[in-house]
Design a protein around this motif. Structure first.
Motif, mmCIF file in Angstrom:
data_model
loop_
_atom_site.group_PDB
_atom_site.id
_atom_site.type_symbol
_atom_site.label_atom_id
_atom_site.label_comp_id
_atom_site.label_asym_id
_atom_site.label_seq_id
_atom_site.Cartn_x
_atom_site.Cartn_y
_atom_site.Cartn_z
ATOM 1 N N TYR A 231 -52.861 -55.647 -5.559
ATOM 2 C CA TYR A 231 -53.576 -55.191 -4.370
ATOM 3 C C TYR A 231 -52.606 -54.626 -3.342
ATOM 4 N N SER A 232 -53.080 -53.660 -2.571
ATOM 5 C CA SER A 232 -52.302 -53.127 -1.456
ATOM 6 C C SER A 232 -52.319 -54.127 -0.303
ATOM 7 N N SER A 233 -51.546 -53.834 0.733
ATOM 8 C CA SER A 233 -51.497 -54.735 1.886
ATOM 9 C C SER A 233 -52.827 -54.820 2.620
ATOM 10 N N ASP A 234 -53.705 -53.828 2.415
ATOM 11 C CA ASP A 234 -55.027 -53.888 3.039
ATOM 12 C C ASP A 234 -56.105 -54.348 2.051
ATOM 13 N N ASN A 235 -55.679 -55.113 1.041
ATOM 14 C CA ASN A 235 -56.580 -55.810 0.101
ATOM 15 C C ASN A 235 -57.405 -54.893 -0.794
ATOM 16 N N VAL B 212 -51.043 -66.409 -6.873
ATOM 17 C CA VAL B 212 -50.847 -65.216 -6.050
ATOM 18 C C VAL B 212 -49.363 -65.055 -5.735
ATOM 19 N N THR B 213 -48.845 -63.830 -5.937
ATOM 20 C CA THR B 213 -47.464 -63.491 -5.583
ATOM 21 C C THR B 213 -47.514 -62.436 -4.490
ATOM 22 N N ARG B 214 -46.868 -62.710 -3.360
ATOM 23 C CA ARG B 214 -46.875 -61.792 -2.219
ATOM 24 C C ARG B 214 -45.524 -61.090 -2.111
ATOM 25 N N TYR B 215 -45.564 -59.798 -1.691
ATOM 26 C CA TYR B 215 -44.362 -58.982 -1.583
ATOM 27 C C TYR B 215 -44.092 -58.619 -0.124
ATOM 28 N N GLU B 216 -42.855 -58.183 0.158
ATOM 29 C CA GLU B 216 -42.428 -57.884 1.519
ATOM 30 C C GLU B 216 -43.278 -56.816 2.202
ATOM 31 N N ASP B 217 -43.776 -55.852 1.428
ATOM 32 C CA ASP B 217 -44.566 -54.770 2.030
ATOM 33 C C ASP B 217 -46.015 -55.173 2.319
ATOM 34 N N GLY B 218 -46.358 -56.430 2.035
ATOM 35 C CA GLY B 218 -47.713 -56.910 2.299
ATOM 36 C C GLY B 218 -48.629 -56.836 1.096
ATOM 37 N N SER B 219 -48.204 -56.136 0.048
ATOM 38 C CA SER B 219 -49.013 -56.085 -1.171
ATOM 39 C C SER B 219 -48.895 -57.420 -1.909
#
Length: 152
Positions: free
Chosen positions: A66-70, A32-39
């Motif tokens: 995925y978006s920040s809201d999964n 999993v790679t996570r980004y600053e905007d939560g995505s």
């Protein structure tokens, strides 16, 4: 006693004959790679174990974004084949590179593939609608094989 031995040998033979039928299952590794905007992007490398004994293997690298809201936004899947012999490996074919869009705010700007040595490459520009226009997001999907037939 001879009947027991014969029965045991027959049972072993049946198990051996049935093994290739189950070998079509895929082994997978996830990251999993996570980004600053939560995505975030979930990358899954799957290898198809059915052909490993022959010195060839196929597999795929799947990226789910995925978006920040999964909520799944898009999926990119690179499928490739390799040959290996214990001392080297070669990518023999890029079989497919497919993108599926799940949110209409995203679209594919460009898409191409290549292969070099023991690696298959898929290149994308994913376009995302933003206020005042579109933002291009470069995505590279790779699938590599080592000399022992392990995919990454």
């Amino acid at each position: 006693m001879k009947k027991k031995i014969a029965s045991m040998m027959l049972a072993c033979l049946m198990v051996i004959c049935l093994l290739p039928l189950q070998a079509g299952a895929a082994e997978s590794v996830e990251e999993v790679t996570r980004y600053e905007d939560g995505s975030y992007t979930v990358t899954t490398v799957e290898r198809y174990v059915a052909t490993r004994a022959s010195g060839t293997i196929s597999g795929r690298n799947m990226k789910n974004h995925y978006s920040s809201d999964n909520v799944l936004q898009w999926r990119a899947v690179l499928d490739a084949s390799f040959s290996y012999n214990g001392s080297s490996a070669t990518c023999t074919a890029v079989n497919s590179f497919n993108v599926t869009i799940y949110n209409s705010d995203w679209s594919v700007g460009s898409k191409s593939t290549s292969r070099s040595g023991n690696t298959a490459y898929g290149y994308l520009t994913m376009n995302r609608k933003i206020v005042g226009g579109t933002q291009g997001v470069p995505v590279t999907v790779t699938l590599s094989c080592d000399k022992n037939g392990n995919l990454s």
